[in-house]
Design a protein around this motif. Structure first.
Motif, PDB file in Angstrom:
ATOM      1  N   ASP A 153      -2.690  -3.771 -20.839  1.00 60.67           N
ATOM      2  CA  ASP A 153      -3.644  -3.485 -21.824  1.00 60.67           C
ATOM      3  C   ASP A 153      -4.803  -2.239 -21.638  1.00 60.67           C
ATOM      4  O   ASP A 153      -5.057  -1.436 -22.448  1.00 60.67           O
ATOM      5  N   VAL A 154      -4.844  -2.052 -20.347  1.00 56.41           N
ATOM      6  CA  VAL A 154      -5.868  -0.899 -19.865  1.00 56.41           C
ATOM      7  C   VAL A 154      -5.045   0.578 -19.990  1.00 56.41           C
ATOM      8  O   VAL A 154      -5.879   1.298 -20.511  1.00 56.41           O
ATOM      9  N   ALA A 212       2.793   4.642 -13.195  1.00 59.19           N
ATOM     10  CA  ALA A 212       3.905   3.437 -12.890  1.00 59.19           C
ATOM     11  C   ALA A 212       4.566   3.026 -14.313  1.00 59.19           C
ATOM     12  O   ALA A 212       5.675   2.765 -14.359  1.00 59.19           O
ATOM     13  N   ALA A 213       3.557   3.078 -15.399  1.00 61.12           N
ATOM     14  CA  ALA A 213       4.081   2.525 -16.595  1.00 61.12           C
ATOM     15  C   ALA A 213       5.113   3.807 -17.132  1.00 61.12           C
ATOM     16  O   ALA A 213       6.070   3.282 -18.005  1.00 61.12           O
ATOM     17  N   ASP A 214       4.826   4.999 -16.939  1.00 60.85           N
ATOM     18  CA  ASP A 214       5.775   6.099 -17.641  1.00 60.85           C
ATOM     19  C   ASP A 214       7.169   5.783 -16.698  1.00 60.85           C
ATOM     20  O   ASP A 214       8.110   5.763 -17.375  1.00 60.85           O
ATOM     21  N   VAL A 215       6.972   5.456 -15.573  1.00 57.34           N
ATOM     22  CA  VAL A 215       8.378   5.130 -14.778  1.00 57.34           C
ATOM     23  C   VAL A 215       9.005   4.135 -15.244  1.00 57.34           C
ATOM     24  O   VAL A 215      10.350   4.160 -15.724  1.00 57.34           O
ATOM     25  N   GLU A 216       8.417   2.958 -15.540  1.00 56.74           N
ATOM     26  CA  GLU A 216       8.949   1.714 -15.947  1.00 56.74           C
ATOM     27  C   GLU A 216       9.716   1.989 -17.415  1.00 56.74           C
ATOM     28  O   GLU A 216      10.526   1.327 -18.124  1.00 56.74           O
ATOM     29  N   PRO A 226      -7.149  -7.226  -2.037  1.00 51.83           N
ATOM     30  CA  PRO A 226      -7.506  -7.926  -3.131  1.00 51.83           C
ATOM     31  C   PRO A 226      -6.362  -8.149  -3.894  1.00 51.83           C
ATOM     32  O   PRO A 226      -5.167  -7.811  -3.802  1.00 51.83           O
ATOM     33  N   LYS A 227      -6.284  -9.329  -4.714  1.00 51.98           N
ATOM     34  CA  LYS A 227      -5.505  -9.740  -5.555  1.00 51.98           C
ATOM     35  C   LYS A 227      -5.063  -8.472  -6.516  1.00 51.98           C
ATOM     36  O   LYS A 227      -5.839  -8.155  -7.301  1.00 51.98           O
ATOM     37  N   PRO A 228      -3.537  -8.553  -6.890  1.00 50.69           N
ATOM     38  CA  PRO A 228      -3.321  -7.587  -7.973  1.00 50.69           C
ATOM     39  C   PRO A 228      -3.875  -8.035  -9.192  1.00 50.69           C
ATOM     40  O   PRO A 228      -3.760  -9.236  -9.478  1.00 50.69           O
ATOM     41  N   TYR A 229      -4.169  -7.041 -10.078  1.00 51.28           N
ATOM     42  CA  TYR A 229      -4.554  -7.427 -11.443  1.00 51.28           C
ATOM     43  C   TYR A 229      -3.283  -7.980 -12.273  1.00 51.28           C
ATOM     44  O   TYR A 229      -2.201  -7.579 -11.915  1.00 51.28           O
ATOM     45  N   PRO A 230      -3.408  -8.818 -13.138  1.00 48.53           N
ATOM     46  CA  PRO A 230      -2.311  -9.256 -14.018  1.00 48.53           C
ATOM     47  C   PRO A 230      -1.731  -8.043 -14.634  1.00 48.53           C
ATOM     48  O   PRO A 230      -2.428  -7.364 -15.053  1.00 48.53           O
ATOM     49  N   LYS A 231      -0.229  -8.200 -14.681  1.00 47.94           N
ATOM     50  CA  LYS A 231       0.287  -7.424 -15.364  1.00 47.94           C
ATOM     51  C   LYS A 231      -0.121  -7.034 -17.027  1.00 47.94           C
ATOM     52  O   LYS A 231      -0.316  -6.000 -17.509  1.00 47.94           O
TER      53      LYS A 231
END
Length: 100
Positions: A15-16, A49-53, A5-10
């Motif tokens: 937002d999620v 991933a957001a926590d790492v970023e 599947p295509k990845p969801y947009p950043k």
């Protein structure tokens, strides 16, 4: 044939994650994920991933992973070039032996 599947947009992922972090008490991640049509494990991975970023948790950022992948590709190419040159040198040294 298995399709990826295509990845969801950043922006969507951001937002999620934001909605999940600011959810009302008593609302489960499973419900937030279902509201957006993704799995709970997917949402959990996005949050990690957001926590790492953000530097909250240790790990490699997306930019670091991209740099690492590029470096590995470059190393693989250089190793292949080195092998070609090594074989060429061996061949040419055999061709220049006296008596041939």
């Amino acid at each position: 044939m298995l399709t990826v599947p295509k990845p969801y947009p950043k922006e969507f992922r951001d937002d999620v994650v934001n909605v999940a972090r600011n959810r009302e008490p008593g609302t489960h991640l499973k419900q937030v994920a279902a509201d957006f049509g993704i799995s709970e494990s997917c949402l959990t991975n996005w949050m990690k991933a957001a926590d790492v970023e953000a530097g909250v948790k240790p790990g490699n950022t997306a930019a670091q992973n991209a740099d690492l992948a590029a470096a590995r590709r470059r190393i693989r190419l250089l190793e292949q070039e080195n092998e070609v040159l090594r074989r060429a040198a061996a061949y040419l040294s055999q061709a220049n032996l006296p008596g041939k």
